[in-house]
Every structure is written in C-alpha cells, then in structure tokens.
Design an enzyme around this catalytic site. Sequence first.
Site, PDB file in Angstrom:
ATOM      1  N   LYS A  34      -4.905   7.050  12.220  1.00 34.03           N
ATOM      2  CA  LYS A  34      -5.447   7.449  10.822  1.00 34.03           C
ATOM      3  C   LYS A  34      -5.965   8.983  11.006  1.00 34.03           C
ATOM      4  CE  LYS A  34      -6.672   3.169   9.369  1.00 34.03           C
ATOM      5  NZ  LYS A  34      -8.049   2.436   9.022  1.00 34.03           N
ATOM      6  N   CYS A  86     -13.423  -1.677   7.012  1.00 33.45           N
ATOM      7  CA  CYS A  86     -12.590  -1.016   6.127  1.00 33.45           C
ATOM      8  C   CYS A  86     -13.303  -0.204   5.206  1.00 33.45           C
ATOM      9  CB  CYS A  86     -11.632  -1.922   5.442  1.00 33.45           C
ATOM     10  SG  CYS A  86     -10.609  -2.984   6.608  1.00 33.45           S
ATOM     11  N   ARG A  99       0.938  -1.182  -0.003  1.00 33.00           N
ATOM     12  CA  ARG A  99      -0.198   0.054   0.127  1.00 33.00           C
ATOM     13  C   ARG A  99       0.893   1.220  -0.057  1.00 33.00           C
ATOM     14  NH1 ARG A  99      -3.544   0.033   4.947  1.00 33.00           N
ATOM     15  NH2 ARG A  99      -4.729  -1.726   4.025  1.00 33.00           N
ATOM     16  N   CYS A 128     -15.199  -3.467   0.778  1.00 33.30           N
ATOM     17  CA  CYS A 128     -13.889  -3.654   0.945  1.00 33.30           C
ATOM     18  C   CYS A 128     -13.360  -4.684  -0.014  1.00 33.30           C
ATOM     19  CB  CYS A 128     -13.657  -3.872   2.639  1.00 33.30           C
ATOM     20  SG  CYS A 128     -14.280  -5.411   2.800  1.00 33.30           S
ATOM     21  N   LYS A 142      -2.484   1.420  15.018  1.00 38.52           N
ATOM     22  CA  LYS A 142      -2.435   2.318  13.558  1.00 38.52           C
ATOM     23  C   LYS A 142      -3.206   3.679  13.962  1.00 38.52           C
ATOM     24  CE  LYS A 142      -5.228  -0.504  11.417  1.00 38.52           C
ATOM     25  NZ  LYS A 142      -6.297  -1.129  10.509  1.00 38.52           N
ATOM     26  N   ARG A 195      -0.889   6.770   9.375  1.00 45.20           N
ATOM     27  CA  ARG A 195      -1.331   6.417   8.117  1.00 45.20           C
ATOM     28  C   ARG A 195      -1.483   7.498   6.788  1.00 45.20           C
ATOM     29  NH1 ARG A 195      -3.279   1.039   8.126  1.00 45.20           N
ATOM     30  NH2 ARG A 195      -2.103  -0.174  10.084  1.00 45.20           N
ATOM     31  N   CYS A 252     -16.085  -8.191   7.183  1.00 42.69           N
ATOM     32  CA  CYS A 252     -15.816  -8.420   8.408  1.00 42.69           C
ATOM     33  C   CYS A 252     -16.173  -7.341   9.445  1.00 42.69           C
ATOM     34  CB  CYS A 252     -14.365  -9.113   8.734  1.00 42.69           C
ATOM     35  SG  CYS A 252     -13.172  -7.784   9.070  1.00 42.69           S
ATOM     36  N   CYS A 311      -7.641 -11.033   1.840  1.00 42.16           N
ATOM     37  CA  CYS A 311      -7.954 -10.354   3.253  1.00 42.16           C
ATOM     38  C   CYS A 311      -8.044 -11.753   4.164  1.00 42.16           C
ATOM     39  CB  CYS A 311      -8.924  -9.539   3.313  1.00 42.16           C
ATOM     40  SG  CYS A 311      -9.042  -8.944   5.151  1.00 42.16           S
TER      41      CYS A 311
HETATM   42 FE1  SRM Z   1      -8.424  -1.882   6.772  1.00 42.76          FE
HETATM   43  C1  SRM Z   1      -7.148  -4.645   8.338  1.00 42.76           C
HETATM   44  C2  SRM Z   1      -8.131  -3.237   3.722  1.00 42.76           C
HETATM   45  C3  SRM Z   1      -9.163   1.128   5.339  1.00 42.76           C
HETATM   46  C4  SRM Z   1      -9.956  -0.961   9.632  1.00 42.76           C
HETATM   47  N1  SRM Z   1      -7.503  -3.608   6.091  1.00 42.76           N
HETATM   48  C5  SRM Z   1      -7.077  -4.586   7.096  1.00 42.76           C
HETATM   49  C6  SRM Z   1      -6.278  -5.496   6.293  1.00 42.76           C
HETATM   50  C7  SRM Z   1      -4.841  -4.964   6.015  1.00 42.76           C
HETATM   51  C8  SRM Z   1      -6.393  -6.987   6.677  1.00 42.76           C
HETATM   52  C9  SRM Z   1      -5.444  -7.618   7.598  1.00 42.76           C
HETATM   53  O1  SRM Z   1      -5.424  -7.066   8.933  1.00 42.76           O
HETATM   54  O2  SRM Z   1      -4.408  -8.239   7.118  1.00 42.76           O
HETATM   55  C10 SRM Z   1      -7.214  -5.286   4.804  1.00 42.76           C
HETATM   56  C11 SRM Z   1      -6.210  -5.770   3.620  1.00 42.76           C
HETATM   57  C12 SRM Z   1      -7.122  -6.393   2.606  1.00 42.76           C
HETATM   58  C13 SRM Z   1      -6.629  -6.828   1.260  1.00 42.76           C
HETATM   59  O3  SRM Z   1      -6.374  -7.820   0.739  1.00 42.76           O
HETATM   60  O4  SRM Z   1      -6.065  -5.574   0.716  1.00 42.76           O
HETATM   61  C14 SRM Z   1      -7.556  -3.863   4.928  1.00 42.76           C
HETATM   62  N2  SRM Z   1      -8.686  -1.214   4.862  1.00 42.76           N
HETATM   63  C15 SRM Z   1      -8.443  -2.092   3.796  1.00 42.76           C
HETATM   64  C16 SRM Z   1      -8.604  -1.389   2.500  1.00 42.76           C
HETATM   65  C17 SRM Z   1      -7.908  -1.744   1.325  1.00 42.76           C
HETATM   66  C18 SRM Z   1      -9.991  -1.507   2.171  1.00 42.76           C
HETATM   67  C19 SRM Z   1     -10.668  -1.031   0.895  1.00 42.76           C
HETATM   68  O5  SRM Z   1     -11.272  -1.831   0.241  1.00 42.76           O
HETATM   69  O6  SRM Z   1     -10.222  -0.051   0.472  1.00 42.76           O
HETATM   70  C20 SRM Z   1      -8.543   0.207   2.982  1.00 42.76           C
HETATM   71  C21 SRM Z   1      -7.035   0.602   2.775  1.00 42.76           C
HETATM   72  C22 SRM Z   1      -7.159   2.163   3.382  1.00 42.76           C
HETATM   73  C23 SRM Z   1      -5.574   2.646   3.262  1.00 42.76           C
HETATM   74  O7  SRM Z   1      -5.299   2.909   2.075  1.00 42.76           O
HETATM   75  O8  SRM Z   1      -4.891   2.818   4.175  1.00 42.76           O
HETATM   76  C24 SRM Z   1      -8.712  -0.140   4.555  1.00 42.76           C
HETATM   77  N3  SRM Z   1      -9.294  -0.350   7.376  1.00 42.76           N
HETATM   78  C25 SRM Z   1     -10.079   0.869   6.404  1.00 42.76           C
HETATM   79  C26 SRM Z   1     -10.921   1.731   7.227  1.00 42.76           C
HETATM   80  C27 SRM Z   1     -11.286   2.929   6.644  1.00 42.76           C
HETATM   81  C28 SRM Z   1     -10.664   4.248   6.979  1.00 42.76           C
HETATM   82  O9  SRM Z   1      -9.460   4.122   7.534  1.00 42.76           O
HETATM   83  O10 SRM Z   1     -11.203   5.159   6.685  1.00 42.76           O
HETATM   84  C29 SRM Z   1     -11.058   1.066   8.651  1.00 42.76           C
HETATM   85  C30 SRM Z   1     -12.134   1.708   9.620  1.00 42.76           C
HETATM   86  C31 SRM Z   1     -11.393   2.919  10.306  1.00 42.76           C
HETATM   87  C32 SRM Z   1     -10.638   2.587  11.482  1.00 42.76           C
HETATM   88  O11 SRM Z   1      -9.375   2.139  11.127  1.00 42.76           O
HETATM   89  O12 SRM Z   1     -11.095   2.315  12.592  1.00 42.76           O
HETATM   90  C33 SRM Z   1     -10.141  -0.080   8.680  1.00 42.76           C
HETATM   91  N4  SRM Z   1      -8.302  -2.595   8.587  1.00 42.76           N
HETATM   92  C34 SRM Z   1      -9.282  -1.990   9.543  1.00 42.76           C
HETATM   93  C35 SRM Z   1      -9.076  -2.762  10.576  1.00 42.76           C
HETATM   94  C36 SRM Z   1      -9.787  -2.592  12.320  1.00 42.76           C
HETATM   95  C37 SRM Z   1      -8.798  -1.529  13.005  1.00 42.76           C
HETATM   96  C38 SRM Z   1      -9.582  -1.413  14.404  1.00 42.76           C
HETATM   97  O13 SRM Z   1      -9.360  -0.525  15.195  1.00 42.76           O
HETATM   98  O14 SRM Z   1     -10.041  -2.593  14.853  1.00 42.76           O
HETATM   99  C39 SRM Z   1      -8.270  -3.993  10.659  1.00 42.76           C
HETATM  100  C40 SRM Z   1      -7.762  -5.069  11.475  1.00 42.76           C
HETATM  101  C41 SRM Z   1      -6.683  -4.600  12.228  1.00 42.76           C
HETATM  102  O15 SRM Z   1      -6.258  -3.515  12.363  1.00 42.76           O
HETATM  103  O16 SRM Z   1      -6.397  -5.386  13.283  1.00 42.76           O
HETATM  104  C42 SRM Z   1      -8.015  -3.627   9.110  1.00 42.76           C
HETATM  105 FE1  SF4 Z   2     -10.712  -7.545   5.214  1.00 42.77          FE
HETATM  106 FE2  SF4 Z   2     -12.610  -6.747   7.136  1.00 42.77          FE
HETATM  107 FE3  SF4 Z   2     -11.107  -5.064   6.048  1.00 42.77          FE
HETATM  108 FE4  SF4 Z   2     -12.787  -6.338   4.543  1.00 42.77          FE
HETATM  109  S1  SF4 Z   2     -13.183  -5.098   6.181  1.00 42.77           S
HETATM  110  S2  SF4 Z   2     -10.719  -5.605   3.924  1.00 42.77           S
HETATM  111  S3  SF4 Z   2     -12.873  -8.203   5.055  1.00 42.77           S
HETATM  112  S4  SF4 Z   2     -10.439  -6.667   7.297  1.00 42.77           S
END
Ligand code: SRM
Ligand code: SF4
Length: 567
Positions: free
Chosen positions: A210, A480, A76, A431, A208, A145, A476, A437
């Site tokens: 943000k 995201c 990324r 997502c 993380k 980030r 899940c 993922c």
């Molecule tokens: Fe996310 C983890 C994809 C935005 C909350 N996110 C992941 C992972 C890396 C899975 C992992 O833990 O191994 C996913 C990778 C999937 C893949 O195969 O690409 C993933 N997140 C994404 C993306 C690519 C979704 C998308 O369809 O665009 C977004 C990438 C953003 C970026 O460019 O940095 C993405 N993730 C978000 C957002 C939205 C935002 O930030 O505005 C959130 C919710 C906001 C937040 O952070 O609270 C988000 N991602 C998570 C979480 C839950 C964090 C938490 O506080 O509980 C995880 C899991 C973790 O961190 O343990 C996670």
């Molecule tokens: Fe993966 Fe869950 Fe984020 Fe979707 S919402 S990309 S399933 S970690």
Amino acid sequence: MNALSTPIAPHELNKARSNFLRGTLAESLADELTGALAPGDDQIGKFHGFYQQDDRDLRADRRDRLLEPEYSFMLRARLPGGVCTPAQWLTIDRIGRELAQGSVRLTTRQTFQYHGIPKGDLRGVIQGMHQVLLDSIGGCGDLNRNVMCNPNPDQSALHGEVYAWARRISEHLLPRTRAYHELWLDGECVAGGEESEPLYGETYLPRKFKTAVAVPPHNDVDVYANDLGFIAIADPADPARLLGFNVLAGGGMGTAHGDKSTFPRLSDDLGFVTPDQVLAVAAAVLTTQRDFGERGDRVHARLKYTVERMGKEAFRAEVERRAGVLFAPPHPVAFTDHGDRYGWTRGQDGRWHLTLFIENGRLRDLPGRTLLTGLRAIAEVHQGDFRITPNQNLIVAGVPARQKKRIEALARDHGLLADGLTPVRLGAMACVAFPTCPQAMAEAERYLPALLTRIEALAARHGLAGQEIVIRMTGCPNGCARPFLAEIGLVGKGPRTYNLLLGGDGSGTRLNKLYRDNIAEAEILDTLDGLFARYAAQRAAGERFGDFVVRAGIIRRVENAASDFHD
Ligand code: SRM
Ligand code: SF4
C-alpha cells in the site's frame, strides 16, 4: 526470488501457475452450476479487484437447508487519490443501483466498492466502469493497491502537483499482464509465455502493498500506516512549489488476536528524494519487498516484517542500490490532524470545495436521507470533480462561487451535510464487517452509529460535547479503519465484544495501546464514563483525549517497537 529458505506457500504456487493472473477464471465465470469460482480462482480474482463473499446473515440458514452459501462478489475500484469526474460518478451510481444492491461503499483508501454482485454480473460491472475509464486492476491482490493522496484541494497548486505524482506512482506500479483486458474487456487472448511482469515477476508480491502520499499539515491518508509513504515537502520560500518527498517504508496495521508475532507498525523515514527520483524509489521499495519478503507464511509477509527483519539501515541501502539514488536527510514535518474538514473551504484558485459527511462511507437511499439520489443530482450540475477522502467521506471539489448555493441546497435536501453533528461522530470511522466480510468477529459499520449516540451522550454529560476525539471501530484486528491510530480504538474480538485501545494522538503519528480486553457495550460505556470524567477534570488547555491518557499514565506510550504493542 524468495530470499528465505521457508517452504513456498500454496498461494505462491497458485500465482505462479496462473499464467499472469488468468488462472481458470474464464471457465469459472462460465460455470452456471455454482455462484462461486473454482478453488484458486478466488485468489486470482483479487488481482482483478474482486473478492468472493457470502452473506453471513444467511449463512447458517442456508447451511441448515443444505443450500450453497449465498455467493456474491465485492468489487473494489482503483482510483488514485480518490478523484473522479461527475460523468464517472453518474456511472458509479448507476452500476451501484442496477448491479450492486443499490449501494456504493466509499473506503478508507479513497476508492469505492460494490457488494453483492452475482458472478454473472461481474463482467457487466467491469465493462460499465471501463466505459468511463475506471478500472479495478490491483484493487485487491498481492500488488500495489490504490494509491492514496491528500484530497483537500484548498492547497490548489501544490496539491495538483502532488496528486499528479500519486497518479504516476499508481500507473508505474501497475501489473503489465493483459489478463484483465482479455478476461473482462476485449476477449483477445495472449498465448501463455508471451507476457512478462518486469516489476513483479510471475509470483507478484508476497502480500498486498500500500502506498500513500501526504501533504502536511494534514495526515488524512494516515501515511505512516502504509508500506510505502511519501510526505510532500514544499519550498519554505514558496509554499506552492514542491521540493520533493520524505520517503517512508514499512507501515501497516494488521494483527491477529493473541499472536505477539504480529503487530501494527508505523513506517520508518528513509530520507528525502527529489520528484525526479520518486518512481525509481517506489519501484525499488516494491522490488526489495518482492525479493526479500516472506513467501512461506502470509501472516508475516507484509513489508513491515521485512523491514523489521532486515533492519532499517540495510533496507534503505538495498533501496538506494536498486534505485540508484542516495537519500538526503529527511526534512522536518509536522502533522496537525488526520480527519476531514467539513463544509465549505475556499481554494487558493478561488474555487470552493464542499466536504460532505457520509457515515462509514455507505451510500444508499434511505428514508429521509436519499444519499445516492442527492449525489446524482449534484453530479448532474457539478463542473469540478469529486474526491473520496481517506475517512470515507466525499468532497464536491472545484465549485465556482455562482454554483455554491445550488449545490449546497441539493446536499441539504438529501441529508449529505455535516451540520449539527458532533465532532466525535464526524471524526469516527468503522470498517465494513458484517454481513459481507468473512473475517469479521464483531459488527462495525452496522453498530458504530448507535454506539456513538451513547458515547455522545456521555461526552455531553462531562461537558465534552464540542471536543474532537477520534474513534475508530473494526470488526477484527486486521485494522481496515486504522483503529490502532485512533484516540479510542474498538477492535472486534467476538460477537458483541471489543478490545478497547487508547492513546492515538489525533494526527496519526502515534500507535495506541490496549486498555481493556474483550468487553461488551456496558463495560465500554462504563470505562469511557470514568475516563471522560478524569479528562474533563484534569486536562491541560487544548490537550487532546489521546494525549491526556498517555500523560496521565492511563496507558503507556507505544514506542513502535515490534513487541511493545502487546506488552
Ligand atoms: Fe481491509 C482484508 C475491507 C482498508 C487491512 N479488508 C479485508 C477484506 C477484503 C476481508 C477479506 O480478507 O476477505 C475486507 C472486505 C470487507 C467487505 O465486505 O467489504 C476489507 N479494507 C476494507 C475496507 C473496505 C474497509 C472500509 O471500511 O473502508 C478498506 C478498503 C480499502 C481500499 O479501498 O483498498 C480496507 N484494510 C484496509 C486498511 C486501511 C488502509 O489500508 O489504510 C488496512 C490496514 C492497513 C494495512 O493493510 O496494514 C486493512 N484488510 C486488512 C487486512 C490485514 C492485512 C495484514 O497485513 O494483516 C486484511 C486481511 C488480509 O489481508 O489477509 C484485510
Ligand atoms: Fe473485515 Fe476485519 Fe477489515 Fe473489518 S477490519 S472489514 S472485519 S477484515
């Protein structure tokens, strides 16, 4: 630095022992016997922008055949505000085609990802990006980030200034270690102990972090979902002049099914600051989280839990003390939407901007819709820039009037225009989920387009074909695609089943609430059928679906209290 007395998590020890983010990555990369990294290096790799993954479609078969999982890497980029030049785009595209399975994925945080990179190609990808001044430092990992910023350039002067602040914040909160350069670029080692991380310390952040910057009336960055948010305040007498920012802290989406100690949360408004105070305040919020955040339990380590635990007033006082700044009362703000405005818009400077529709941000060449080829053709003639939106779309920005026709023709020829699509599809996001993922419990990106076709048919049957309803799906509850801010949220619970949440307000300022637990497609459609019928018959003039379900008492409004979301 840990303000709590809980035992330190293994992740923390791993960071501390990594010698400022080196770990044993060099050895892991050189090991040709496995496609994986050594244990521990997978966590350190995230700070450099990549995640180790395996193809979940192939997982069971490979296990049966006693083969190692099909390991590859997701990488990324860091791209503040989602802005890149046409020359950079041509490189992004080339790397996607040559080293990342022919695809580029635009994300919900305004940057791009590659999937399926073999371990041996990681260096080539990072070096290729570096040649056009792109990097992936802090794309992932326990640090700040990608900084989001309202991408819409039609508010030219104000936007330009606000975007410059987003870049400055991103630079200011970068880690200082030379590990990234050493490992991926010039290979020169800095001996252990000669480095320091003035902002982060050797264990970086608990989790993380943000940051987003919004420019009202558009909340496309979903500013309240971020750990740290800035809302630009324009001078009422001169809307092109930036007065300063309202500062927000403690937003986040991630939850865990069935765990009431986890919840999505909208950030709190700390108050107003002038532009010259922004960097000090950003650093103070970050270091307060560094020192007061939970380090024993990663589930509760995000800033939103720190703010809940400390209380808003104590948190604000600590930030003021560290920044040497006293917050002024916040300025009133009003947001109208959190989606994209498709097609052509004209900027105040007379240049034009074309917002393209990229379904779920996935760019690849498909039969009849050669998306990557189309964007390459546009990049070859375009003289402005590209802006990735927080809704996974792309703006071709800064087009002089004489080039409009040509760029539009290229976009049309390659299936990049939004023409003829329903507002429901244009406002939807999913997502990534399967197959890459590791957290996915249900499909999202691969399933939502088909489900939307059925939802569109339902909406049409109730005379709602032209109605904008924000629908977001995730595989899940990590959130995201920010599903907890959608009018209709679908959150994966098991293979083919989802929680259905209702009641976002269409501008990202209200959390939705669980309406049906763990339901499959037939029940989702049946439920929406009934709700659409009621909405069509009983809505007030101009009332959004999300507002209607709250007013009609179909769901109760969530008050952003920690426990309220689950009740
Ligand atoms: Fe996310 C983890 C994809 C935005 C909350 N996110 C992941 C992972 C890396 C899975 C992992 O833990 O191994 C996913 C990778 C999937 C893949 O195969 O690409 C993933 N997140 C994404 C993306 C690519 C979704 C998308 O369809 O665009 C977004 C990438 C953003 C970026 O460019 O940095 C993405 N993730 C978000 C957002 C939205 C935002 O930030 O505005 C959130 C919710 C906001 C937040 O952070 O609270 C988000 N991602 C998570 C979480 C839950 C964090 C938490 O506080 O509980 C995880 C899991 C973790 O961190 O343990 C996670
Ligand atoms: Fe993966 Fe869950 Fe984020 Fe979707 S919402 S990309 S399933 S970690």
